[in-house]
Write a protein that holds these residues in place. Sequence first.
Motif, PDB file in Angstrom:
ATOM      1  N   ALA A 106      37.228  39.454  35.090  1.00 59.00           N
ATOM      2  CA  ALA A 106      38.529  40.051  35.387  1.00 59.00           C
ATOM      3  C   ALA A 106      38.649  41.333  34.584  1.00 59.00           C
ATOM      4  O   ALA A 106      38.487  41.315  33.351  1.00 59.00           O
ATOM      5  CB  ALA A 106      39.660  39.094  35.029  1.00 59.00           C
ATOM      6  N   GLY A 107      38.899  42.433  35.285  1.00 58.36           N
ATOM      7  CA  GLY A 107      38.931  43.710  34.585  1.00 58.36           C
ATOM      8  C   GLY A 107      39.956  44.662  35.150  1.00 58.36           C
ATOM      9  O   GLY A 107      40.407  44.522  36.292  1.00 58.36           O
ATOM     10  N   ALA A 108      40.334  45.640  34.316  1.00 56.28           N
ATOM     11  CA  ALA A 108      41.263  46.692  34.731  1.00 56.28           C
ATOM     12  C   ALA A 108      40.485  47.798  35.411  1.00 56.28           C
ATOM     13  O   ALA A 108      39.429  48.217  34.934  1.00 56.28           O
ATOM     14  CB  ALA A 108      42.012  47.223  33.520  1.00 56.28           C
ATOM     15  N   THR A 109      41.003  48.277  36.551  1.00 59.69           N
ATOM     16  CA  THR A 109      40.400  49.393  37.267  1.00 59.69           C
ATOM     17  C   THR A 109      41.488  50.416  37.566  1.00 59.69           C
ATOM     18  O   THR A 109      42.683  50.148  37.379  1.00 59.69           O
ATOM     19  CB  THR A 109      39.750  48.939  38.586  1.00 59.69           C
ATOM     20  N   ALA A 110      41.076  51.571  38.057  1.00 67.27           N
ATOM     21  CA  ALA A 110      42.054  52.603  38.404  1.00 67.27           C
ATOM     22  C   ALA A 110      43.010  52.130  39.480  1.00 67.27           C
ATOM     23  O   ALA A 110      44.138  52.610  39.579  1.00 67.27           O
ATOM     24  CB  ALA A 110      41.316  53.872  38.856  1.00 67.27           C
TER      25      ALA A 110
END
Length: 405
Positions: A106-110
Amino acid sequence: MTDTDVRDVLTRATDHLSPAPDLLDRVRTGGRRRVVRRRAVLGGALAVVAAAGTAPALSGKRSEERRPGRVTRGDLAGDPELLDRMRAAWRVAMPEALGDITVLWAGATAAGPVGLLSQPSASPGLDLQGFVETIDGQLRGLAGTLLVARDTIGPVALATGPRREQLIIVTGDRDVHLSEDYTFDAAGRVSRRFVTLHGDLVFQRRVRSQRYALRVGAEPVPVAPTGAVEVKSPDLPYPQEVERVMAGAPDIVPDRAVWDVAEREGYLDPYGVGVWTGPTQWYLRGMIQDGRQVVVQTVALNGKARAFCLVAPPAEMPDAQYLGDSAEGLAATLDNGGGVVVPVLYLRLPGDLGWAVAAPNCELRYRVRGGNVFPVGGDAALIPAAATELEVQSRPGRSARYVLR
């Protein structure tokens, strides 16, 4: 359970899947031996959708717990509420799916939070793997699915962002090689420079064009298109393919494995996600006065055509002489009225071979320095290098002249 029941479950389980907007155009390209290899070239871009379409219905006990021994990775892995919402989004997209849902990353993206999830498949030893992404502020899944060996992570990518310019690249803890663009070398072959991504499960890269490529070893990495951009299937300028036999050509058809550059290593793009669009693809074969066989051919890629000339005695291996990708006459056309456009080719060949000219089902004539007009036999031919003008007439009242220089 009957076959009909199984078919119904499969239909409902895959109802949410949306193929790439140019999938139909790609499928329509089949049917001939020379594009069998091209289908393999494009397989990387389609594999995600294809795997999803054939995935069996899932079975087992429904659970929101992560699978024992699997630890979520990524900068958002410590947000249990977000992970629960990702699992919920997966279940909405897969209402018939049962079994433990694992958030692998799970990650933050633009574009917002993105998750990589997996769930056991009914097929022994296989997991179903796919993405949950943020669309209009809400988590939604699935952006393509992939069948992988149980408890493994398959290399895959998600093209997200307004123009699908943001790549979320899952390595599966393997070395993934990325190329952001290509060039043509002196022989007209596709040339790519790859960089290696290794050491992390997921990489994020912003690409400048849709001419990138991803591979693991010799295998292309499948790329799932984002669901955030609803793109209607465009009318792609997919190249019309025209084959013609010029006057004097031998009756024996040349072996395409020898006399077709698209059958040779390096002339196609085996890992790229680009589209085989462009001007008409020509394949003209004939024979010159000294008994050598000649093939004039163009190959289209991403809107351009590369031109080649192959000359050799029939029993020998010809060299492929590259004539460039922007030569005048590669994309010429004649307006035939009623929305019908006739492709026209006029291409200067090397040495004293002259000009290759062609226009399907048209009458051809040429002129030398303002002198007499000479008719051409057939709708494809080699004409003298001294020719300075080509006239193409498709029907009465529809003709065009092209300067040869």
